[in-house]
Design a protein around this motif. Structure first.
Motif, mmCIF file in Angstrom:
data_model
loop_
_atom_site.group_PDB
_atom_site.id
_atom_site.type_symbol
_atom_site.label_atom_id
_atom_site.label_comp_id
_atom_site.label_asym_id
_atom_site.label_seq_id
_atom_site.Cartn_x
_atom_site.Cartn_y
_atom_site.Cartn_z
ATOM 1 N N UNK A 1 114.343 45.631 58.352
ATOM 2 C CA UNK A 1 114.140 46.233 57.039
ATOM 3 C C UNK A 1 113.007 47.230 57.122
ATOM 4 N N UNK A 2 113.246 48.414 56.567
ATOM 5 C CA UNK A 2 112.268 49.485 56.698
ATOM 6 C C UNK A 2 110.971 49.148 55.965
ATOM 7 N N UNK A 3 111.059 48.311 54.933
ATOM 8 C CA UNK A 3 109.860 47.948 54.179
ATOM 9 C C UNK A 3 109.126 46.764 54.774
ATOM 10 N N UNK A 4 109.627 46.265 55.910
ATOM 11 C CA UNK A 4 108.961 45.160 56.602
ATOM 12 C C UNK A 4 108.825 45.517 58.071
ATOM 13 N N UNK A 5 107.671 46.032 58.466
ATOM 14 C CA UNK A 5 107.485 46.544 59.830
ATOM 15 C C UNK A 5 107.556 45.482 60.915
ATOM 16 N N UNK A 6 107.633 44.211 60.527
ATOM 17 C CA UNK A 6 107.633 43.143 61.524
ATOM 18 C C UNK A 6 108.920 43.086 62.318
ATOM 19 N N UNK A 7 109.201 41.927 62.882
ATOM 20 C CA UNK A 7 110.363 41.762 63.749
ATOM 21 C C UNK A 7 111.657 41.615 62.982
ATOM 22 N N UNK A 8 112.683 41.218 63.715
ATOM 23 C CA UNK A 8 114.019 41.087 63.143
ATOM 24 C C UNK A 8 114.206 39.692 62.566
#
Length: 479
Positions: free
Chosen positions: A24-31
């Motif tokens: 998700x582009x709004x969540x820079x973390x992992x998958x």
């Protein structure tokens, strides 16, 4: 690993075998792992999925961020054009849009979308430009969109005019339009139309587009789309330039006809028909109906139904060339009602039914036409319907019957060759096309058909050479 990306939804799905995970582009973390039934919830109403093959997670994220930024640029342009929003909001949108338009990919993306549909009638572009005094890229974009509205409308209406039957399925039109917008087809055609340039080169490149080739019936879709655009370019003549605001060429009174002669009357009628065709081109169907009623009323009074039928059929052929197949059908229906024993009218009515995908009725109409005439066009048309119904043995017999009586008819001979190809009688089809080419070396249908047969025979080098020969001599050919 493969990926499916939606900039609109701000998500990317990573597909690794049977495993699905989401970025998700709004969540820079992992998958995050994802189940197939969860995908619609992530996407919402988004319809901009792009598929990437053999990418890693880092590349998928980079492509997702790019797609999302492109959507942001589009939204900023729409905000700038929205007069219902506050001045501060629109001024901020202009500033942020200017920054994004400095990147070529964003400018191209915004143009692809905004040049695909005319602006709503209430949009005041000049008002929006006022917010861009300090932002030359944003100002130039808006001014360009405003300048191109006429060409945008022409291209968009041509797309909307493609008959549903050409798309084969209702959903296919929406999918095809999504691909056409994404690949920049609307943008390219708009620029060509604005420059009054031939659309032939567009057709060649569009037919080679890998993504659009996934559309069912893609070739016929493209041909139907550009037909009115191509004709508009060809009719850049006195006929196409008739100003519908000018005085309409009223028909003469009966006394005036007698005093001024038949040649003058014919000129008047032709001028009226020119005005009707111009109204078709400009999609001024209200004017077209008005002019048509005057013409038919006059011809019924002065010459009888046979002359009115001829005019209706002539106008129907123009409607067909412009891609107005429903109008073609309406005109020919009127012709057969005016004179139900006129073979030419029935033949034209049958062709209109064929163009509108009504094959059973088309065959019946051709059979009726042949009760009153032996026109080769009607006999070839009947064979065309049989071929479209996949009644190949009957179609072959029908074409051969025409050839026996009219041995020089190239339409029947090409039709016969095409049926042989459809029956997988490839050697006979190749021989048939060669025979046509020997007598009509400039016939592009036969030369393209020969190339198609060579391709079907897997003689690819020869097929490529044959296609290239056609393209070299007929660069506008789309077959």
């Amino acid at each position: 690993m493969n990926a499916a990306i939606s900039g609109q939804a701000g998500v990317a799905f990573l597909l690794d075998g049977k495993d699905i995970s989401v970025l998700r582009v709004d969540r820079p973390g992992g998958v995050v792992r994802c189940q197939p039934n969860e995908i619609p919830f992530y996407l919402g109403d988004a319809k901009d999925l792009q598929f990437l093959e053999r990418v890693d997670e880092a590349e998928a994220r980079r492509q997702l961020e790019l797609a999302n930024d492109q959507i942001d640029a589009l939204h900023l342009a729409l905000i700038l054009l929205d007069s219902s929003l506050s001045e501060d909001t629109r001024a901020t949108a202009a500033e942020e849009l200017e920054e994004l338009l400095g990147i070529d990919k964003f400018q191209v993306f915004v143009e692809k979308v905004l040049l695909a549909r005319p602006l709503p009638s209430g949009v005041n572009v000049s008002e929006s430009v006022a917010y861009c005094r300090e932002y030359p890229l944003a100002r130039a974009l808006l001014e360009r969109i405003d300048y191109l509205q006429e060409a945008i409308t022409e291209v968009y209406l041509a797309w909307e005019g493609v008959p549903e039957s050409v798309f084969l399925e209702n959903e296919n039109r929406e999918y095809a339009q999504t691909i056409a917008v994404r690949e920049g087809f609307f943008r390219d055609l708009t620029n060509l139309c604005a420059a009054a340039t031939s659309v032939d080169n567009f057709l060649i490149s569009a037919l080679l587009n890998v993504r659009f080739r996934t559309i069912r019936n893609h070739r016929e879709v493209l041909q139907a789309w550009v037909a009115p655009l191509r004709l508009n370019r060809q009719l850049a003549s006195p006929r196409a330039d008739v100003d519908l605001n000018d005085e309409y060429p009223e028909l003469s009174s009966e006394d005036d006809q007698k005093s001024r002669g038949g040649a003058y009357l014919l000129e008047k009628i032709n001028r009226q028909k020119d005005s009707i065709v111009s109204a078709m081109i400009q999609r001024r169907f209200d004017k077209m109906d008005e002019y048509l009623e005057d013409l038919i009323d006059f011809q019924l009074k002065s010459g009888g139904p046979i002359y009115a039928c001829k005019s209706l059929c002539d106008l129907a052929m123009n409607a067909k060339r412009l891609g107005h197949y429903k109008l073609q059908l309406d005109l020919t229906v009127r012709a057969v009602k005016l004179k139900d024993d006129d073979g030419w009218s029935w033949s034209q009515y049958a062709d209109a039914l064929l163009q509108n995908g009504q094959l059973i009725k088309a065959l019946e109409a051709y059979n009726t036409a042949l009760l009153y005439c032996n026109y080769v066009e009607a006999r070839n048309g009947r064979a065309d319907v049989l071929k479209s119904q996949n009644r190949l043995d009957e179609a072959l017999s029908a074409y051969e019957s025409v050839i026996a009586e009219f041995p020089g008819d190239v339409v029947a001979r090409n039709g016969r060759a095409d049926v042989l190809k459809s029956q997988n009688r490839l050697d006979e089809a190749l021989s048939a096309y060669k025979s046509v080419i020997a007598e009509f070396p400039g016939n592009v249908v036969a030369r393209s058909g020969r190339a198609e047969v060579l391709k079907s025979q897997n003689r690819l080098d020869e097929a490529l050479s044959a296609y290239e020969s056609v393209i070299a001599e007929f660069p506008g050919d789309v077959v």
